[in-house]
Design a protein around this motif. Structure first.
Motif, PDB file in Angstrom:
ATOM      1  N   CYS A  23       0.960  -1.169   0.053  1.00  0.00           N
ATOM      2  CA  CYS A  23      -0.152  -0.139  -0.237  1.00  0.00           C
ATOM      3  C   CYS A  23       0.915   1.322   0.096  1.00  0.00           C
ATOM      4  O   CYS A  23       1.908   1.395   0.801  1.00  0.00           O
ATOM      5  CB  CYS A  23      -0.926   0.056   1.259  1.00  0.00           C
ATOM      6  N   VAL A 242     -11.365  -0.976  11.528  1.00  0.00           N
ATOM      7  CA  VAL A 242     -10.761  -1.898  10.574  1.00  0.00           C
ATOM      8  C   VAL A 242      -8.935  -1.850  11.120  1.00  0.00           C
ATOM      9  O   VAL A 242      -8.617  -2.812  11.624  1.00  0.00           O
ATOM     10  CB  VAL A 242     -10.640  -1.680   9.086  1.00  0.00           C
ATOM     11  N   ASN A 289     -11.242   7.092   8.040  1.00  0.00           N
ATOM     12  CA  ASN A 289     -10.270   6.119   7.552  1.00  0.00           C
ATOM     13  C   ASN A 289     -10.193   4.875   8.192  1.00  0.00           C
ATOM     14  O   ASN A 289      -9.699   3.992   7.708  1.00  0.00           O
ATOM     15  CB  ASN A 289      -8.843   6.979   7.994  1.00  0.00           C
ATOM     16  N   ARG A 292     -11.408   1.615   7.149  1.00  0.00           N
ATOM     17  CA  ARG A 292     -10.940   1.122   5.966  1.00  0.00           C
ATOM     18  C   ARG A 292      -9.678   0.690   6.022  1.00  0.00           C
ATOM     19  O   ARG A 292      -8.965   1.033   7.012  1.00  0.00           O
ATOM     20  CB  ARG A 292     -10.948   2.416   4.792  1.00  0.00           C
ATOM     21  N   GLN A 293      -9.170  -0.398   5.005  1.00  0.00           N
ATOM     22  CA  GLN A 293      -7.787  -0.926   5.365  1.00  0.00           C
ATOM     23  C   GLN A 293      -6.729   0.216   4.993  1.00  0.00           C
ATOM     24  O   GLN A 293      -7.090   0.678   3.840  1.00  0.00           O
ATOM     25  CB  GLN A 293      -7.567  -2.051   4.987  1.00  0.00           C
ATOM     26  N   ASN A 296      -6.496   5.532   3.907  1.00  0.00           N
ATOM     27  CA  ASN A 296      -7.379   5.700   2.716  1.00  0.00           C
ATOM     28  C   ASN A 296      -8.402   7.006   3.263  1.00  0.00           C
ATOM     29  O   ASN A 296      -9.667   6.933   3.524  1.00  0.00           O
ATOM     30  CB  ASN A 296      -8.285   4.652   2.191  1.00  0.00           C
ATOM     31  N   GLU A 302     -17.323  12.669   0.670  1.00  0.00           N
ATOM     32  CA  GLU A 302     -17.682  11.623   1.935  1.00  0.00           C
ATOM     33  C   GLU A 302     -17.557  12.514   3.262  1.00  0.00           C
ATOM     34  O   GLU A 302     -18.299  11.938   4.076  1.00  0.00           O
ATOM     35  CB  GLU A 302     -16.430  10.833   1.826  1.00  0.00           C
TER      36      GLU A 302
END
Length: 316
Positions: A23, A242, A289, A292-293, A296, A302
């Motif tokens: 990532c 997450v 954030n 999410r993994q 991001n 949003e």
């Protein structure tokens, strides 16, 4: 405009099958992406590599509306970080930081790349490696000459630098020149190991008494200290939870974005309500954030939608 100096790192995140997934990350790079997603003009001023990952970083900047502010790509490789998660889903990093692209630049090159419209420079984290201290000090001096304000996320990385004593000295000098500072409770414990948290907080504020200080304390929430302002907010729970990779970067990117949209006011020219709104946006962005993994950060739509839902829920 926001300029950003600091590492771009490929985070190798563990998957359920035991394999690792790459990532794109690095704390300052994450800040650049997070701010750009809030429609802030951003120029990223640390070198990207000519390698495959470097080209992915370049595309990621462009796809999110941020600019790569240098006229070259480095022949050195992209930095890597092997990430593991502890029992609290907090990331732990093993970093590869020698002979890598984002350090492959001179002070003159970085100063020349500062955009004419730049109002704020963000740096911190591994950008404050003491071997690079002369370059960082020269860039800060150039910013002072051009009245560019300085933001720093101290993001203490004791185990990733070559000389801990020199690192602490460079970090404290940088803090003393800063207008906006982010620190976590863990950062303060590492920077001032002999002090209590309250004593460490006081010591940090003494280094830059006129600066805004954002203190994050994990699930205890966050507090802004800015001269006569002191504003604390509780954590906004993430659903689902997450991981916390990039949560601090997302928080800081969105706090700086909110302040930039207000024209970077001084402490005397911002109301408690405005500053509370900035902190709430930053904390909500971090919560989104965490759901999410990896890192991001939310985009502006949003975040606006989540803010509307939050305000509606608070009024019920």
């Amino acid at each position: 405009m926001l300029a950003v100096i600091g590492e771009n790192v490929v985070d190798m995140l563990p998957a359920a099958d035991g394999l690792y997934r790459p990532c794109l990350g690095g704390s300052p790079f994450n800040v650049a992406i997070g701010a750009a997603r809030q429609h802030i003009a951003v120029s990223y001023l640390s070198p990207l590599s000519q390698d495959h990952f470097g080209q992915q970083f370049a595309r990621y900047l462009a796809d999110n509306g941020a600019g790569y502010g240098l006229p070259f790509f480095s022949s050195a490789p992209t930095s890597l970080a092997m990430v593991s998660m502890n029992a609290q889903r907090q990331p732990q990093y093993s970093l590869y930081r020698h002979g890598i692209a984002d350090r492959d630049i001179s002070a003159a090159q970085q100063i020349a790349a500062l955009p004419a419209a730049c109002k704020l420079l963000h740096l911190g984290s591994l950008a404050l490696e003491p071997q690079d201290g002369a370059r960082i000090n020269a860039v800060i001096q150039a910013c002072q000459a051009r009245q560019i304000q300085l933001a720093v996320d101290i993001n203490v990385r004791i185990n990733a630098v070559t000389d801990v004593t020199a690192y602490r000295a460079l970090l404290l000098r940088t803090i003393a020149h800063s207008h906006f500072i982010k620190a976590s409770d863990e950062d303060l414990q590492l920077l001032f190991p002999a002090l209590t948290l309250a004593e460490a907080l006081s010591a940090l504020r003494d280094c830059a008494p006129h600066a805004l200080l954002a203190l994050t304390e994990g699930d205890k929430g966050a507090t802004l200290y800015w001269q006569t302002h002191r504003i604390s907010l509780a954590v906004i729970p993430a659903a689902p939870f997450v991981d916390t990779v990039g949560a601090g970067d997302t928080f800081w990117a969105n706090l700086l974005a909110a302040l930039l949209k207000l024209g970077l006011p001084t402490a005397e020219h911002i109301s408690t309500a405005q500053l509370t709104g900035c902190l709430q946006q930053a904390m909500l962005a971090a919560s989104l954030n965490i759901a999410r993994q990896g890192c991001n950060p939310p985009n502006s739509a949003e975040l606006a939608g989540a803010l509307l839902q939050l305000h509606t829920a608070q009024q019920q």
